[in-house]
Design a protein around this motif. Sequence first.
Motif: not given
Length: 551
Positions: A70-71, A93-97, A148-149, A152, A157
């Motif tokens: 993440t990030g 964070r996290p932004t993308t799911s 996604p990361d 997290s 994710h």
Amino acid sequence: MTALLDAAKRLVSRGSDLGDRIEALGRASAAARGRLDDRAVDEADATAERVARRLGLAAEHTVVAIAGATGSGKSSTFNALAGVELSSVGVRRPTTSWATACIWGKAGADELLEYLGIAPRHQIMRDSLLDLGKEDSALQGVVLLDLPDHDSTEVSHHLEVNRLIELTDLMVWVLDPQKYADAAIHDRYLAPLATHQDVMLVVLNHIDEVPVDRRQSMLDDVRRLIDADGLGHVPVLATSARTGEGIDDLRTAIAERVRAKEVTRTRLEADVRQAANRLREATGTSGHPELSKQRITALEDAFADAAGVPTVVQAVETATRMRGRRATGWPVTSWLSMLRPDPLKRLHLDLGKDGSAFTGRGRTSVPAPTQVQRARVDAEVRSVADEVSAPLARPWADSVRSASVTRLPDLNDRLDAALSSTELDTDRMPAWAGLVRLVQWLLLIATVAGLIWSAVLLADPWFGVDRPHTPDVAGFPVPVLLLLGGVVLGLLLGQLCRFLVSATARSRARTTDRRLRSAISTVADELVVAPVRAELAAYDAVREGLAQALR
Ligand SMILES: Nc1nc2c(ncn2[C@@H]2O[C@H](COP(=O)(O)OP(=O)(O)OP(=O)(O)O)[C@@H](O)[C@H]2O)c(=O)[nH]1
Ligand SMILES: [Mg+2]
């Protein structure tokens, strides 16, 4: 599954044997099913199916996924490659799911996107965007995924990352200066993907935040870690998604691989290889000996002993001797011997072909195996399994052993059935015996005639009347000759025939032994030998399939 494999085979271009490999992996896993750990087999099956499916999909598109912590700048890199702000980049964070896909060249990508499980609202068609720049022709045919990361606390994710990493053709791993040495990415993703290093790129992003004089040493450090993961072939690029530094190099690196059109196949081949290798780890690579003739013979001997073959053979010999003597002996002594019991009758083996059906008697009365006989059977069965399974890996040795005993509970019934269905051939006596019997009866008639004649002569019923002349031979009166000759010749003939009868009895015993053993050998084959050989055949099929998948 088969349909998929067929489709895959059709699609495999000339010169590539990926379709054959998939099929071989499928064969190996089918033969391993129920014998090796289910998880390994399921995984191989799933891989074969997935690879076949991917192979059947649009060959013009290449799936490139951007993955990382993440990030680290995945979404920023995604946007930089697309040349437009498509994916949201955030401070929190996290932004993308959910994965977003950007597709260069739409035609034929629908099925692929469905296979990837990317919902239409997460799909962006690069063609539909207005500002078409130079980068668009370079990435033609690419389906770029912003993942996604992986690190997290959101379990969804991880699942999404793991799922898509499996389906991706080319992986771009984004590291950042703070977390590039994190065990989370090296241990969980990079090192296990050593088999896939030909379809991976590593990017050290946020390079603008690293002082210029420290950049090279940091890149060297990343290189060292990547090498330690077993990824010596994987290029490491430095980028800044913020300033755009290195992004062109990254785009070129991706475009080169995509243009070569090899990356999808390389990825799928690596998948097949990995699954095959895992299966091979479980199954082992050693060969195995074939079952030896001696082992099988020893097993059959133990079975024959437990079935009471020696008892039956002995009974056949005794019964043949008794019956033969009765038929060929002097009838008077034969009658007396009728008082002795017939051994075959006692064992209920004299019923003949239809006899047992007629009497409804299902079993013979041959004594059940003793504990010692049973133990010998068990020991021989174990030796059979041990002989062939010694060099095998644990699961196969176990499956050979269990195959050798699963049908043993049927043993007593099957041995008994083998015994009662074997033709013992004791009813008919040979032709010569019939002839002898005829002669014996004629001799007996002569004896009786001589006896009556002599009695009449002794009783002298003529009362002074001239008694008729008694014929004689060389001075001996015929009645006496008939009487004594009948007895003496009858007894003599009976004695003589004893030798012939004994020989017949022995030969019938031998024939019986041979027939019973052949029946028993069928039982041994069905209950033990064939099941053991079936396991070995499955083992060979697995090894052969894996060898072809890994060729
Ligand atoms: N200085 C600098 N900042 C960057 C760079 N790349 C991304 N950022 C910033 O880092 C933050 C995270 O970037 P994202 O692109 O959202 O990172 P991500 O990997 O997509 O993060 P998740 O979606 O949460 O996994 C944002 O504020 C970006 O502006 C870079 O190369 N240099
Ligand atoms: Mg993101």
